[in-house]
Design an enzyme around this catalytic site. Structure first.
Site, PDB file in Angstrom:
ATOM      1  N   CYS A 192     -25.712 -41.307  16.626  1.00  0.00           N
ATOM      2  CA  CYS A 192     -26.176 -40.527  17.696  1.00  0.00           C
ATOM      3  C   CYS A 192     -27.079 -41.440  18.395  1.00  0.00           C
ATOM      4  CB  CYS A 192     -26.913 -39.169  17.349  1.00  0.00           C
ATOM      5  SG  CYS A 192     -26.875 -37.923  18.433  1.00  0.00           S
ATOM      6  N   LYS A 234     -30.251 -43.387  10.133  1.00  0.00           N
ATOM      7  CA  LYS A 234     -30.439 -43.486  11.662  1.00  0.00           C
ATOM      8  C   LYS A 234     -31.695 -43.934  11.679  1.00  0.00           C
ATOM      9  CE  LYS A 234     -30.549 -40.021  15.118  1.00  0.00           C
ATOM     10  NZ  LYS A 234     -30.241 -38.540  15.796  1.00  0.00           N
ATOM     11  N   GLU A 256     -21.768 -36.870  12.793  1.00  0.00           N
ATOM     12  CA  GLU A 256     -23.190 -36.960  12.131  1.00  0.00           C
ATOM     13  C   GLU A 256     -23.173 -35.378  11.528  1.00  0.00           C
ATOM     14  OE1 GLU A 256     -27.733 -37.126  13.764  1.00  0.00           O
ATOM     15  OE2 GLU A 256     -26.172 -36.990  15.088  1.00  0.00           O
TER      16      GLU A 256
END
Length: 276
Positions: free
Chosen positions: A144, A112, A43
């Protein structure tokens, strides 16, 4: 038998885009030398992550999905399939995004969805998960905190993803931090999520993460590859490095699902969604 050699990276990235690209070029060179065909970078590999999660932190440079930086990443990838995280600018909003490229261009994109702590002060949220076809098979991507939600990986698996790449900037605990990152409670959670998501969906799981420190954050590294049975087959531990493994993906999925197929044995009528 067709095997896929893949690699997940644990490495530090920051605001110095030129330095980030130099590191990426080196990692791609190392991956090619190892015969890797799928390389997962962390990321925020282009421009680094937020300096803290308290809200209002200065973010990385915002890049267009069709801009020159993504084009440069694709050119570096060449015949590799490469995934990387970056800060995307679209319609005046910033998103914590990931892109999958080869030398031919962009293959897939993800924003995300799940935002921890005050990340929503810096980024807009994505709206879903979708798998996509690549020269190395059907992939899914997430970023994540997305992996803390079983629905994320399940949506990708149901969309046919055979390999899911999760790119992270996952830090150690901010309270009662362990002197040894290997004993950190957030590190344990990071590893548990990786194994659980692979096992419950019986997919190959590729987990890349930032390493080192940036701002107030100390990242846990832990890049790894997990097989469809939830077993870790390659892992960098808490150090910078590259976890490399090779699978016949189709055979691995078929073996894992031969007796108990978690996707095929679902009973959606028993757990309908009742809360929006």
């Amino acid at each position: 038998m067709t095997t896929l050699r893949m690699a997940a990276v644990a490495a530090p990235f920051d605001r110095d885009l030129e330095g980030d690209f130099a590191r990426i070029e080196k990692l791609i060179g190392e991956a090619k030398a190892e015969g890797v065909r799928l390389l997962a970078l962390p990321e925020a590999a282009l421009g680094g992550y937020l300096a803290n999660l308290d809200g209002g932190a200065e973010g990385p440079p915002a890049l267009a999905a069709d801009g020159p930086e993504i084009g440069r990443l694709a050119a570096l990838a060449g015949d590799l399939v490469v995934t990387a995280g970056y800060c995307e600018l679209a319609d005046g909003r910033r998103y914590n995004s990931a892109v999958c490229v080869t030398g031919d261009g962009v293959l897939g994109h993800h924003r995300k969805v799940h935002q921890p702590l005050a990340e929503n002060a810096s980024y807009g949220a994505g709206r879903g998960f979708a798998a996509f076809d690549t020269p190395v098979g059907r992939l899914g991507m997430m970023i994540c905190y997305d992996k803390a939600f079983p629905e994320s990986a399940r949506a990708l698996a149901l969309d046919g993803a055979e390999v899911v790449v999760c790119m992270s900037a996952w830090p150690g605990s901010r309270t009662n931090a362990a002197p040894d990152l290997a004993q950190d409670r957030w590190k344990r959670r990071f590893d548990l999520f990786d194994r659980a998501r692979a096992l419950e969906n019986q997919i190959v799981w590729v987990s890349a993460n930032q390493s080192g420190t940036f701002g107030d954050l100390r990242f846990v590294a832990g890049a790894k590859i997990v097989d469809p049975g939830g077993e870790v087959v390659a892992d960098t531990g808490v150090a910078e490095g590259m976890a490399i493994a090779e699978f016949d993906v189709q055979a691995a999925l078929a073996t894992a699902r031969r007796s108990m197929g978690h996707l095929a044995d679902r009973r959606p009528d028993a757990y309908p969604v009742s809360v929006p």
